[in-house]
Design a protein around this motif. Structure first.
Motif: not given
Lengths: 548, 677
Positions: A381, A383-384, A448-449, A451-452, A456-459
């Motif tokens: 996560g 990106a947050a 993409m994996t 990146l995910q 992404f996902g929970p921080v």
């Protein structure tokens, strides 16, 4: 010191763009190469803007280096369509390499930048050299600064990595030297002219190959076979082609960010460039008969193998390193299609891979500066937490997977077209294109994996000892580091035509050389079959390859 | 050069400008007003699209080349936009639905921290989608095709902190890209394989090539529509079939047809307006558009090619409808119904077995595409309105009797549901009827596969009944029965604000009358497509083919009304829902299979994803321990040799003297022996 290197890098960048602009201008004034292969008398390079050239001979130089006779070993540099964009790429990537080291390098700062600038000199020298000895000198010179960059400023296993990198590539390039000498001596023996000028050598080789005598043919068949193997040994390690790639992930993981950027961005292109500049023109028949099955086979394996290896890495830097193996496989596929579209695509792919991989390494370096880890499993996560860094990462990843509108697509599309056309025109099933195209999905799969998992996902942030407060998003300096790369990604993706126009005539030369080789092979199929049968060729190539 | 040249490029250009503006200035400057560039640009694009439509209808079809994208050797890819009947209709649909959904999003996304990002991507999407339908060569089409895929990726993963959204985004991107491999190979094959007679006037895009064996001068290496489609007849049947099937791979991925349909239901993790715009109304129809656009190829290909398309479409339509029967998530029901309706469009396109039928098939498919865009966008926005009021709860088991709480949403949703179910005189009825009519006609041609088409027609008819049933099941479960509100809704569940309801009302109007106005009353649709698109590629639309088949119409009305009636009887009130439960318990395996989407996700995970991952892990270990160890082994060779030789250098002068003596002796001995012989 930092400012000095920054200024030098910026000047270099500006100069390279000026040179590119001048080249385009000069090319407009030159008489165009005849497009029909049969009309072209001298299939050779015509470098322009050569220092020390005379008005009578604009494509040659008079600056002698070794006083053993006029025109033997010369300081012969110039520009043409094959090297111009690689020179620009070197200039473009130097700026981020300096900027990213601004804070990161705290020990022996002066030395660091000295080595970095020497590395740039060597890389520019390799691309610009038209004298075969000069080329080799720069080729070897590039190893030294990188050896120290990795060995002094690298990660925990830097010594091992530096040594492995140095010895591995040196072992390959010693064989390259042998090949270079062999060509020169063969030309001296048969033609009575001792020269190290690359355009002249290519000319001589082709004039001898054009002779219609069985004895000459057998002699040159032999010479080409060994020359090709010797040159390939050095360049295949540099590219790297698949069984010879294992120095790369190690060197990348241990190298400081600036070293990785230059290593992946520029130095890997030296291998591919060497194939294009030396291998194909000096040993055209062997490149066609032996190189084509060998190199495209290994490249196709590399596309898939590199992608699969990349997927299962936990270290982001290693993932990017293996993605280079995969992408350069695509590049070599296009080159050994040996037609205009494929070679042009291969050149584009070199530049594009340089940009996007350098971008990825810069970003990974910035992550590492913040968290002191590169493990995918440590993150989540982000990106947050770091929106701007996440944005750039998604962007560069998209360029790397070949999204149309960004740079990666142009190279990949041209390569696929070239290799498809090559096999289709010969009535073969286009499996190389199928592998190249599936590389596109696999590339998306591992990136993409990543990146995910990371962005992404929970921080989930790793805790950093001795770190004050939460990590900050990109600073202005870091944005300035990434911006040129990102902007060029868009520019090349949307408007690649000026690049293609500038390389058009030299790409045509390579295609003509290959076309002549095809015609010779067709004329004497039996000889060709005997000397470079694929099965025998593969075994020989593998023996000649790994070196030590 | 036509008058269109001046503004055609603005249709995608304005949304692109809006996207760039919002992305750069949005988070800092525009903030709460970030929607303005997107809305204004898409409305302006909508007006321009209407102008394009008017120009095309007045006979102003045009192919405009603005610049070269990349060209080298025999390759020439231009930035070429094309305005003809097909692209004009698609443009109007995309910009109209896009504008309404952008307006709706102002209410739906209000207060979201990624507000500016959302509208930037929506504008980027409208740019890509309008570019996709305007592109006039395969590479440009592919570029925009990937562009809409990118937008879908970014929007499905819009709430990227949710693991399900992040996973769904990756899945959507990868599965569609798998199809795109086929697509790009198809383009490569068109470029390399297709040759045309040397006639530059008819085939503007080709470059001169020579047949290497005979020396005949031909044209080849073309990727522009005009050349490729006009030359379709001249190609070898096997080659043409291969090209069509490869293009179909791309279409199947994008339009979520059978083997590659798994990404679409998961994509519902994105915001509801995104589901409405991208995953229902526009982007997923790109596959249908591609096949429709390439119909000159498909109709010239051997008969098994259209048959494949039709079987794939019908099978998907039926399969997705069966899954939709038991889903509990309202948005998932709608997602499966999208897959099912796209299957219908492929059935129509696959019925193009003769030249005459090809034109009718194209009209039927595009007609359904347009009406479907209206009513499916409406349904998704209605579902979004429900979520908005209910605190993001969309599980129908936790909702009920919402017709009093959300009166406007209820009525508009009913319009959409009735249109989807094919209730007579509503828009879905007319378009679905045309599709069934084409399938029926394909069963009467006397060609080899006609009996298959009869089966397909029957399956299509049955699916129409299923569609009516599951649509109204969802409707009754949500809006009828006892009033049940989830606790997440809070104490004052209320109708959505006017920015959300006005687009609903407009779309509802479209869902009710669009079908009637566009085709049965005026024949606008068929005239536009026939005269300004199909005829360019030698496909003529005969008047007789368009006549409605009253029998088919009556049959499909009957089936649809039966489905609606059954749904009402079972779900109209709470008391009979028990019966359904008992029915489900009687046939647990059937029920479970449908509820779990026939386990396709699990099968893929087991047979594709797991082996891929295992192979990757194997490669990593192989590389680290085998390949690299071999290299290290080679590296040890000099060391080993050195170690073998090291004892000789032991530093004892006596030993060195002895060795010298021995060496000298051997040397002299050899010399003497040699001389003595």
């Amino acid at each position: 010191m930092r400012w000095l290197s920054f200024l030098v890098a910026a000047t270099c960048l500006a100069l390279s763009f000026v040179l590119a602009w001048r080249l385009v201008q000069v090319q407009e004034t030159l008489p165009p190469h005849p497009s029909d292969a049969r009309q072209l008398l001298k299939p050779t390079f015509r470098p322009v803007l050569v220092p020390g050239s005379t008005p009578e001979q604009p494509h040659a130089t008079t600056w002698d280096l070794v006083p053993i006779g006029p025109g033997v070993v010369q300081f012969y540099i110039g520009l043409d369509g094959l090297n111009i964009w690689l020179v620009v790429l070197t200039g473009v990537l130097m700026l981020p390499a300096v900027l990213v080291s601004w804070r990161h390098i705290t020990e022996r700062v002066h030395e660091f930048f000295a080595w970095l600038l020497l590395l740039q000199t060597a890389m520019l020298g390799i691309f610009l050299a038209f004298d075969i000895v000069l080329f080799y000198v720069f080729f070897e010179l590039s190893l030294v600064p990188l050896f120290f960059l990795i060995g002094i400023w690298g990660g925990p296993e830097r010594r091992h990595a530096a040594r492995k990198f140095f010895i591995y590539t040196l072992a390959g390039s010693v064989l390259t030297l042998l090949g270079v000498i062999a060509v020169v001596l063969a030309c001296y023996e048969r033609h009575g002219e001792l020269t190290f000028s690359l355009p002249r050598l290519v000319e001589i080789v082709h004039s001898r190959l054009g002779l219609d005598s069985p004895e000459e043919r057998a002699y040159w068949g032999n010479v080409q076979f060994w020359v090709f193997l010797a040159l390939t040994a050095g360049f295949a390690v540099k590219v790297p082609l698949v069984p010879l790639h294992t120095w790369l992930p190690l060197a990348h993981v241990e190298a400081p960010t600036a070293g990785s950027v230059d290593l992946a961005g520029v130095l890997l292109k030296v291998g591919a460039y060497g194939f294009l500049r030396l291998c194909v023109p000096l040993a055209p028949d062997a490149s066609l008969g032996l190189g084509l099955p060998l190199v495209t086979g290994l490249a196709a394996i590399g596309v898939l193998y590199g992608a699969y290896c990349a997927y299962s890495q936990d270290d982001i830097k290693k993932l990017v390193a293996y993605s280079s193996v995969s992408h350069l496989g695509v590049c070599m596929l296009g080159m050994f299609a040996l037609n205009v579209v494929g070679v042009a695509g291969s050149l584009m792919q070199m530049v594009n891979h340089g940009l996007s991989t350098a971008g990825l390494f810069l970003l990974v370096g910035m992550l590492y500066e913040r968290y002191h880890t590169r493990k995918i499993s440590d993150f989540g996560g982000l990106a947050a937490r770091l929106p701007l860094l996440g944005c750039f990462m998604v962007f560069i990843c998209l360029s790397s997977v070949g999204l149309p509108g960004l740079n990666g697509f142009i190279g990949e599309a041209l390569v696929l077209l070239g290799i498809f056309e090559h096999q289709w025109a010969r009535g073969q099933f286009p499996w190389l294109a199928v592998i190249g195209a599936s590389g596109m999905v696999l590339g998306a799969w591992y990136l993409m994996t990543m990146l995910q998992r990371v962005f992404f996902g929970p921080v989930r942030e790793p805790t950093v000892a001795g770190h004050d407060g939460p990590s900050r998003d990109l600073s202005l300096r870091e944005v300035a580091t990434l911006a040129p790369v990102a902007i060029l990604c868009v520019v090349i993706g949307v408007y690649p035509q000026p690049m293609l126009d500038a390389m058009r005539s030299e790409v045509q030369v390579i295609a003509d050389i290959a076309q002549r080789a095809r015609e010779r092979m067709a004329a004497v199929p039996a000889v060709a079959e005997r000397s470079f049968g694929p099965g025998e060729a593969r075994a020989e190539g593998l023996q000649g390859g790994p070196g030590r | 050069m036509s008058e269109l040249r001046g503004y055609l490029w603005l249709v995608p250009g304005l949304p692109l400008l809006a996207a760039a503006l919002t992305a750069l200035a949005g988070p800092r400057l525009l903030r709460r007003h970030s929607h303005w560039p997107c809305i204004l640009a898409s409305l302006a694009a909508g007006v321009l699209s209407m102008m394009v439509l008017a120009a095309v209808a007045g006979g102003g079809e045009a192919v405009e080349r603005y610049d070269t994208w990349f060209a080298i050797g025999g390759l020439d890819v231009g930035v070429t936009l094309r305005a003809d009947g097909l692209s004009a209709i698609m443009l109007v649909t995309v910009t109209l639905v896009g504008s309404l959904i952008a307006i709706y999003s102002v209410g739906y996304m209000a207060g979201d921290p990624g507000y500016a990002r959302y509208f930037a991507i929506i504008a980027l999407f409208i740019f890509s989608m309008t570019g996709l339908v305007l592109a006039s060569n395969f590479f440009l089409l592919f570029a925009f095709w990937e562009g809409v895929g990118l937008c879908s990726y970014l929007l499905v993963g819009f709430w990227f902190l949710k693991p399900a959204a992040a996973a769904a985004a990756r899945k959507a991107f990868l599965v569609t890209r798998l199809g795109d491999v086929g697509f790009i190979l198809g383009i490569l094959l068109i470029w390399s394989g297709f040759v045309y007679p040397h006639d530059p006037a008819r085939f503007p895009g080709g470059s001169r090539i020579e047949d290497p064996t005979t020396g005949v001068v031909l044209l080849g290496h073309a990727v522009d529509y005009d050349t490729v489609f006009r030359g379709a007849e001249a190609q070898a049947p096997g080659l043409l079939a291969a090209v069509c099937l490869l293009l179909l791979c791309g279409a199947v991925g994008k339009s979520a047809q059978f083997p590659l349909s798994v990404w679409l239901p998961d994509a519902m993790e994105g915001p509801s307006p995104v589901s409405a715009l991208i995953h229902a109304a526009t982007m997923v129809t790109a596959g249908v558009y591609l096949v429709a656009r390439s119909l000159p190829l498909f109709s010239a290909a051997p008969l098994y090619v259209p048959l494949t398309v039709a079987v794939l479409g019908t099978g998907t339509a039926m399969w997705a409808a069966l899954i939709a029967l038991t889903q509990n998530d309202l948005k998932r029901v709608l997602a499966y119904s999208t897959i099912s309706q796209l299957g219908y469009m492929f059935l129509a396109l696959g019925s193009a077995t003769t030249k005459g039928l090809a034109a009718v098939a194209a009209v039927a498919a595009i007609f359904h595409l347009v009406t479907h865009a209206f009513f499916k966008a409406l349904l998704f926005l209605g579902a979004g309105s429900v979520m908005h009021a209910m605190g993001n709860v969309i599980d129908m088991r936790r909702l009920g009797g919402l017709r009093h709480v959300l009166p406007i949403t209820h009525v508009t949703f009913l319009c959409g549901a009735a249109a989807l179910a094919g209730v007579p005189l509503l828009s879905g009825f007319w378009s679905k009827d045309e599709i069934l009519g084409v399938a029926w006609a394909a069963g009467q041609t006397g060609q080899p596969f006609q009996s298959v088409y009869r089966v397909l027609f029957a399956v299509g008819l049955l699916t129409a009944g299923l569609t009516a049933f599951y649509t109204f099941r969802a409707y009754f479960l949500t809006f009828w029965g006892d009033e049940r509100l989830p606790p997440e809704a809070g104490h004052h569940a209320h109708e959505s604000p006017w920015v959300m309801t006005v687009p609903l009302v407009i779309l509802a109007g479209g869902a009710v009358v669009a079908g009637l106005v566009l085709e049965p009353l005026t024949h606008w649709m068929s005239r536009l497509l026939g005269e300004h698109w199909l005829v360019m590629f030698g496909l003529a639309l005969s008047g007789e083919a368009l006549n409605h088949r009253w029998g088919v119409m009556a049959l499909s009305s009957l089936v649809a009304l039966a489905g609606v009636g059954l749904a009402w009887w079972l779900y109209g009130a709470d008391l009979r829902r028990e019966m359904v439960h008992r029915l489900a318990q009687r046939f647990p395996s059937l029920y479970e299979a449908s509820l779990n989407k026939f386990y396709v996700d699990e099968l893929y995970a087991f047979f594709i994803v797991a082996p891929m991952t295992a192979l990757a892990a194997f490669c990593r270990i192989f590389d680290q321990y085998i390949v690299d160890s071999l290299v290290d082994l080679m590296g040890h060779v000099p060391g080993l040799v050195g170690r073998l030789l090291r004892p000789i250098q032991n530093g004892l002068v006596q030993f060195y003297a002895l060795a010298m003596m021995l060496g000298l002796t051997v040397f002299l001995g050899a010399l003497v022996w040699r001389l003595a012989r």
